[in-house]
Design a protein around this motif. Structure first.
Motif, PDB file in Angstrom:
ATOM      1  N   PHE A  73      76.325 -48.977  -4.585  1.00  0.00           N
ATOM      2  CA  PHE A  73      76.843 -50.300  -4.230  1.00  0.00           C
ATOM      3  C   PHE A  73      75.775 -51.357  -4.482  1.00  0.00           C
ATOM      4  O   PHE A  73      74.669 -51.285  -3.961  1.00  0.00           O
ATOM      5  N   ALA A 107      78.401 -52.997   3.944  1.00  0.00           N
ATOM      6  CA  ALA A 107      77.640 -52.675   2.727  1.00  0.00           C
ATOM      7  C   ALA A 107      76.736 -53.827   2.279  1.00  0.00           C
ATOM      8  O   ALA A 107      75.537 -53.612   2.053  1.00  0.00           O
ATOM      9  N   TRP A 118      75.155 -46.216  -1.015  1.00  0.00           N
ATOM     10  CA  TRP A 118      76.086 -45.464  -1.849  1.00  0.00           C
ATOM     11  C   TRP A 118      77.415 -45.340  -1.117  1.00  0.00           C
ATOM     12  O   TRP A 118      77.445 -45.176   0.109  1.00  0.00           O
ATOM     13  N   LEU A 119      78.504 -45.425  -1.864  1.00  0.00           N
ATOM     14  CA  LEU A 119      79.840 -45.286  -1.306  1.00  0.00           C
ATOM     15  C   LEU A 119      80.424 -43.946  -1.732  1.00  0.00           C
ATOM     16  O   LEU A 119      80.463 -43.641  -2.932  1.00  0.00           O
TER      17      LEU A 119
END
Length: 362
Positions: A73, A107, A118-119
């Motif tokens: 992200f 985020a 990170w997603l």
């Protein structure tokens, strides 16, 4: 005379819609009544359906599965060629039928606080065990990027996926971490996680519709998407007393893992509205389905007046020996704003950032 005919037509259409709604409720009630006795059998049938669709439509399956996995992200949407491994890495994992908006506030805030974010995207309707396997496999890619230590922030069912990944005898996360195959998980924060299940999982069909509509708006729709992202097996795992939850909750927490649970205490319903809905719905369903209306209504009432977030009760979120904190918010509003233009700070966001920051300095 024409006015009278128009009024009569409107009344006829209104009655027709009432019958349609009542019919749908009857079908839902009957389905719930029948399948409640054969939950694991239903789960296996759903799994077989999904596997058959994957086998018959490999191209569509490959297309959908490109959207699953770990994605970096960044505000500009680009993954850097080389990450700053001196910055702490956070993995965010969503819950059931989430269309991807749950992290819209957290985020960016974590990025501003100098975290790598990170997603984790996964087929959120499939069995939680399968989602945990995918999560475990994806963590190996972080280790290959020289990321040795991470923290996980999970919303709703994402907390169960994380716990399963960390404690599954099949996956043996701890042994794999010692062998250097996956990063060490230092912290697990769970927001709105139904650790002991939720009766609202029975209404999953409406969440699935929201998920697919959100994907449609982003141009990601696939006519098989509602099956290939899971055929509803997760719903069965999420029911209180399910085989999955019984086995998961019988295991000890991972040794040395820092854990925190955040639960919402605001329900979107008023008790008077729920009681009116119960009375009205009972009149429209057959007698054998009325007990399911009563049970659902009782569960909704239990989550009003500060006892839950509208989907998960506070008691369901608790785990013995794990620090627990409540915030004023619904299942979603505790962690994100409903509109992107809102300046409100979701109450769970600063708690999460502060906790992760304090762990970083230890």
């Amino acid at each position: 005379p024409r006015l009278m005919m128009d009024l009569k037509n409107k009344q006829t259409k209104k009655r027709r819609w009432l019958w349609v709604i009542a019919g749908i409720l009857v079908l839902i009630g009957l389905w719930q009544l029948i399948t409640s006795f054969y939950l694991e059998e239903e789960k296996e049938l759903r799994r077989q359906l999904r596997e058959t669709v994957k086998e018959k439509f490999p191209e569509q399956t490959a297309q959908i599965y490109e959207s699953f996995g770990l994605f970096y992200f960044e505000k500009d949407g680009e993954t850097p060629g080389r990450l700053d491994t001196d910055q702490k890495t956070i993995v965010l994992i969503h819950g059931l039928d989430d269309p991807g908006k749950v992290w819209q506030n957290l985020a960016p805030t974590l990025v501003q606080a100098d975290f790598n974010v990170w997603l984790m995207h996964y087929p959120n309707d499939q069995p939680i065990v399968e989602s945990a396997r995918l999560f475990f496999t994806e963590l190996k890619s972080l280790k290959q990027r020289d990321i040795d230590r991470i923290s996980i922030v999970a919303h709703s069912m994402g907390g169960l996926v994380s716990r399963e990944m960390l404690t599954s005898p099949e996956l043996e996360y701890t042994a794999s971490m010692i062998d250097g195959q996956v990063p060490e998980v230092a912290t697990l924060i769970m927001a709105g996680t139904p650790n002991h299940g939720s009766q609202m999982a029975r209404m999953r069909v409406f969440a699935e519709m929201r998920d697919q509509m959100a994907r449609l708006s982003k141009g990601e729709i696939n006519w098989l998407g509602s099956i290939l992202d899971g055929a509803g097996e997760a719903k069965i795992d999420l029911l209180p007393g399910s085989r999955f939850l019984t086995e998961l909750n019988a295991r000890p927490h991972p040794a040395g893992l820092d854990m925190l649970i955040i639960a919402g205490v605001t329900s979107p319903w008023k008790e008077s509205d729920i009681k009116f809905w119960i009375r009205d719905t009972r009149q429209k369903v057959p007698e054998e389905s009325q007990k399911w209306v009563d049970m659902l209504g009782e569960n909704m009432i239990a989550m009003t007046d500060g006892l839950g977030d509208g989907l998960v009760t506070v008691e369901s979120s608790r785990l013995e020996g794990v620090p627990h904190q409540t915030v004023d918010g619904t299942h979603l509003s505790m962690i994100r704003n409903i509109t992107s233009s809102s300046r409100r700070i979701p109450p769970a966001v600063p708690i999460i950032v502060d906790h992760l920051t304090s762990q970083e300095t230890q």
